[in-house]
Design an enzyme around this catalytic site. Structure first.
Site, mmCIF file in Angstrom:
data_model
loop_
_atom_site.group_PDB
_atom_site.id
_atom_site.type_symbol
_atom_site.label_atom_id
_atom_site.label_comp_id
_atom_site.label_asym_id
_atom_site.label_seq_id
_atom_site.Cartn_x
_atom_site.Cartn_y
_atom_site.Cartn_z
ATOM 1 N N PRO A 179 0.787 -1.228 0.000
ATOM 2 C CA PRO A 179 0.000 0.000 0.000
ATOM 3 C C PRO A 179 0.826 1.289 0.000
ATOM 4 O O PRO A 179 1.845 1.383 0.677
ATOM 5 C CB PRO A 179 -0.834 -0.101 1.282
ATOM 6 C CG PRO A 179 -0.184 -1.159 2.102
ATOM 7 C CD PRO A 179 0.491 -2.090 1.143
ATOM 8 N N ASN A 180 0.359 2.219 -0.784
ATOM 9 C CA ASN A 180 0.881 3.596 -0.886
ATOM 10 C C ASN A 180 2.196 3.712 -1.652
ATOM 11 O O ASN A 180 2.666 4.823 -1.894
ATOM 12 C CB ASN A 180 1.023 4.244 0.510
ATOM 13 C CG ASN A 180 -0.307 4.338 1.215
ATOM 14 O OD1 ASN A 180 -1.267 4.860 0.637
ATOM 15 N ND2 ASN A 180 -0.402 3.822 2.408
ATOM 16 N N ARG B 279 5.367 11.863 -2.911
ATOM 17 C CA ARG B 279 5.196 12.401 -1.555
ATOM 18 C C ARG B 279 6.335 11.909 -0.659
ATOM 19 O O ARG B 279 6.953 10.885 -0.933
ATOM 20 C CB ARG B 279 3.848 11.939 -0.964
ATOM 21 C CG ARG B 279 2.645 12.315 -1.803
ATOM 22 C CD ARG B 279 2.431 13.810 -1.859
ATOM 23 N NE ARG B 279 1.849 14.319 -0.634
ATOM 24 C CZ ARG B 279 0.538 14.388 -0.410
ATOM 25 N NH1 ARG B 279 -0.319 13.997 -1.329
ATOM 26 N NH2 ARG B 279 0.090 14.866 0.720
ATOM 27 N N TYR C 26 11.568 8.585 1.494
ATOM 28 C CA TYR C 26 11.604 7.499 0.501
ATOM 29 C C TYR C 26 12.308 7.878 -0.802
ATOM 30 O O TYR C 26 12.364 7.079 -1.727
ATOM 31 C CB TYR C 26 10.169 7.014 0.214
ATOM 32 C CG TYR C 26 9.453 6.528 1.454
ATOM 33 C CD1 TYR C 26 9.935 5.428 2.158
ATOM 34 C CD2 TYR C 26 8.323 7.181 1.942
ATOM 35 C CE1 TYR C 26 9.305 4.989 3.311
ATOM 36 C CE2 TYR C 26 7.678 6.752 3.099
ATOM 37 C CZ TYR C 26 8.177 5.657 3.774
ATOM 38 O OH TYR C 26 7.563 5.215 4.916
ATOM 39 N N ASN D 208 7.913 -5.807 -1.315
ATOM 40 C CA ASN D 208 7.922 -4.719 -0.341
ATOM 41 C C ASN D 208 6.493 -4.636 0.187
ATOM 42 O O ASN D 208 5.637 -4.029 -0.457
ATOM 43 C CB ASN D 208 8.343 -3.401 -0.996
ATOM 44 C CG ASN D 208 8.427 -2.264 0.025
ATOM 45 O OD1 ASN D 208 7.917 -2.393 1.156
ATOM 46 N ND2 ASN D 208 9.047 -1.165 -0.360
ATOM 47 N N ALA E 65 3.241 -1.110 4.668
ATOM 48 C CA ALA E 65 2.648 -1.119 6.020
ATOM 49 C C ALA E 65 2.153 -2.504 6.433
ATOM 50 O O ALA E 65 2.079 -2.803 7.633
ATOM 51 C CB ALA E 65 1.511 -0.103 6.086
ATOM 52 N N ASP F 92 1.020 -16.182 5.996
ATOM 53 C CA ASP F 92 0.503 -17.506 5.639
ATOM 54 C C ASP F 92 0.677 -17.778 4.145
ATOM 55 O O ASP F 92 1.067 -18.875 3.745
ATOM 56 C CB ASP F 92 -0.985 -17.619 6.032
ATOM 57 C CG ASP F 92 -1.170 -17.670 7.539
ATOM 58 O OD1 ASP F 92 -0.179 -17.937 8.253
ATOM 59 O OD2 ASP F 92 -2.301 -17.428 8.010
ATOM 60 N N GLU G 49 12.283 -9.975 1.079
ATOM 61 C CA GLU G 49 11.543 -8.765 1.490
ATOM 62 C C GLU G 49 12.449 -7.549 1.295
ATOM 63 O O GLU G 49 13.624 -7.582 1.678
ATOM 64 C CB GLU G 49 11.119 -8.901 2.956
ATOM 65 C CG GLU G 49 10.351 -7.689 3.472
ATOM 66 C CD GLU G 49 9.629 -7.982 4.787
ATOM 67 O OE1 GLU G 49 8.959 -9.035 4.897
ATOM 68 O OE2 GLU G 49 9.733 -7.135 5.691
ATOM 69 N N HIS H 203 12.767 -3.268 1.747
ATOM 70 C CA HIS H 203 12.272 -1.964 2.209
ATOM 71 C C HIS H 203 13.241 -0.907 1.712
ATOM 72 O O HIS H 203 14.463 -1.079 1.823
ATOM 73 C CB HIS H 203 12.191 -1.899 3.739
ATOM 74 C CG HIS H 203 11.205 -2.870 4.297
ATOM 75 N ND1 HIS H 203 9.856 -2.611 4.304
ATOM 76 C CD2 HIS H 203 11.374 -4.101 4.830
ATOM 77 C CE1 HIS H 203 9.232 -3.655 4.838
ATOM 78 N NE2 HIS H 203 10.124 -4.572 5.148
ATOM 79 N N ILE H 204 12.693 0.166 1.196
ATOM 80 C CA ILE H 204 13.524 1.254 0.678
ATOM 81 C C ILE H 204 14.287 1.930 1.812
ATOM 82 O O ILE H 204 15.480 2.203 1.721
ATOM 83 C CB ILE H 204 12.619 2.250 -0.072
ATOM 84 C CG1 ILE H 204 12.122 1.566 -1.354
ATOM 85 C CG2 ILE H 204 13.336 3.560 -0.371
ATOM 86 C CD1 ILE H 204 10.935 2.233 -1.983
ATOM 87 N N SER H 205 13.564 2.190 2.908
ATOM 88 C CA SER H 205 14.204 2.831 4.056
ATOM 89 C C SER H 205 14.766 1.756 4.999
ATOM 90 O O SER H 205 14.400 0.584 4.890
ATOM 91 C CB SER H 205 13.175 3.698 4.804
ATOM 92 O OG SER H 205 12.106 2.879 5.277
ATOM 93 N N ARG I 90 14.034 3.291 12.205
ATOM 94 C CA ARG I 90 12.832 4.127 12.197
ATOM 95 C C ARG I 90 12.102 4.055 13.530
ATOM 96 O O ARG I 90 12.532 3.401 14.454
ATOM 97 C CB ARG I 90 11.954 3.717 11.017
ATOM 98 C CG ARG I 90 12.739 3.920 9.716
ATOM 99 C CD ARG I 90 11.953 4.227 8.521
ATOM 100 N NE ARG I 90 10.840 5.107 8.696
ATOM 101 C CZ ARG I 90 9.787 5.087 7.881
ATOM 102 N NH1 ARG I 90 9.761 4.256 6.875
ATOM 103 N NH2 ARG I 90 8.794 5.921 8.068
HETATM 104 O O1 CA2 Z 1 10.881 1.679 3.295
HETATM 105 C C1 CA2 Z 1 9.981 1.011 2.784
HETATM 106 O O2 CA2 Z 1 10.059 0.523 1.657
HETATM 107 C C2 CA2 Z 1 8.677 0.786 3.567
HETATM 108 O O3 CA2 Z 1 8.209 -0.530 3.279
HETATM 109 C C3 CA2 Z 1 7.682 1.813 3.095
HETATM 110 C C4 CA2 Z 1 6.369 1.768 3.898
HETATM 111 C C5 CA2 Z 1 6.616 1.854 5.374
HETATM 112 O O4 CA2 Z 1 5.403 1.656 6.067
HETATM 113 C C6 CA2 Z 1 7.615 0.818 5.811
HETATM 114 O O5 CA2 Z 1 7.890 1.038 7.179
HETATM 115 C C7 CA2 Z 1 8.923 0.903 5.045
HETATM 116 C C8 CA2 Z 1 5.472 2.929 3.526
HETATM 117 C C9 CA2 Z 1 5.143 2.986 2.096
HETATM 118 C C10 CA2 Z 1 4.345 4.218 1.888
HETATM 119 O O6 CA2 Z 1 4.752 4.772 0.676
HETATM 120 C C11 CA2 Z 1 4.725 6.114 0.566
HETATM 121 C C12 CA2 Z 1 5.329 6.621 -0.553
HETATM 122 C C13 CA2 Z 1 5.378 7.965 -0.738
HETATM 123 C C14 CA2 Z 1 4.804 8.799 0.180
HETATM 124 C C15 CA2 Z 1 4.179 8.281 1.285
HETATM 125 C C16 CA2 Z 1 4.133 6.930 1.484
#
Ligand code: CA2
Length: 162
Positions: A11-12, A19, A24, A75, A78, A88, A99, A101-103, A108
């Site tokens: 998601p997102n 954003r 990110y 990835n 959330a 599962d 898996e 994650h960008i960050s 965090r």
């Molecule tokens: O660092 C990552 O790739 C995360 O999976 C990104 C998730 C966050 O909940 C994880 O802790 C780490 C959030 C993705 C939301 O993506 C956005 C992208 C642009 C602006 C806002 C949110």
């Protein structure tokens, strides 16, 4: 047979580069897909790339990978911190599951630190920015033993001596 990798984004992540660039970065998900497809061409593999905001849709995609993909890179965004359904589904898939994650989630806040989906993953890459996807593809194809010979020996990893 060419390796097939399914890349899933939760998601997102469709808002990447649009954003919150301070967390990110400024690379869009489309640009990440393009770089993954370019690497796929070099490695002689195929990649299907998906993004969904819906947990059930991600579960359906993981299920659909059965018999169709050799490895999954995900990835879960959330859902990493909440989804037993994804755990599962991942457990059913037999190939490598990486898996990404960008960050660096470990650096965090408390809410974004504890990935539960990583318990069902073969490996986790975080904090490398969009390059994490590239590292994950190389690692997945290496794990499958399908890196082409033209790739430098060091990227094949150390082989066991006989
Ligand atoms: O660092 C990552 O790739 C995360 O999976 C990104 C998730 C966050 O909940 C994880 O802790 C780490 C959030 C993705 C939301 O993506 C956005 C992208 C642009 C602006 C806002 C949110």
């Amino acid at each position: 047979m060419a390796a097939k990798i399914m890349i899933l984004n939760g998601p997102n992540l469709n808002f990447l580069g649009i954003r919150e660039p301070h967390i990110y970065g400024s690379t869009t998900l489309g640009e990440i897909e393009a770089s993954c497809q370019e690497l796929a061409g070099t490695l002689g593999i195929t990649i299907s790339f998906h993004q969904s905001n819906l947990e059930g849709e991600l579960v359906n995609l993981i299920q659909s990978a059965h018999g169709k993909a050799d490895a999954i890179i995900m990835n879960p965004a959330a859902y990493s911190f909440t989804s037993i359904a994804l755990i599962d589904a991942l457990k059913i898939f037999e190939g490598p599951k990486i898996e990404v994650h960008i960050s660096n989630i470990h650096a965090r806040d408390e809410l974004h630190r504890h990935s539960i989906t990583s318990t069902a993953s073969t490996a986790v890459i975080c904090g490398l920015g969009p390059y994490g996807y590239i590292a994950a593809i190389l690692a997945a194809v290496q794990k499958l033993g399908k890196l082409p010979d033209k790739i430098p020996a060091s990227l094949h990893g150390l082989r066991a001596k006989v």
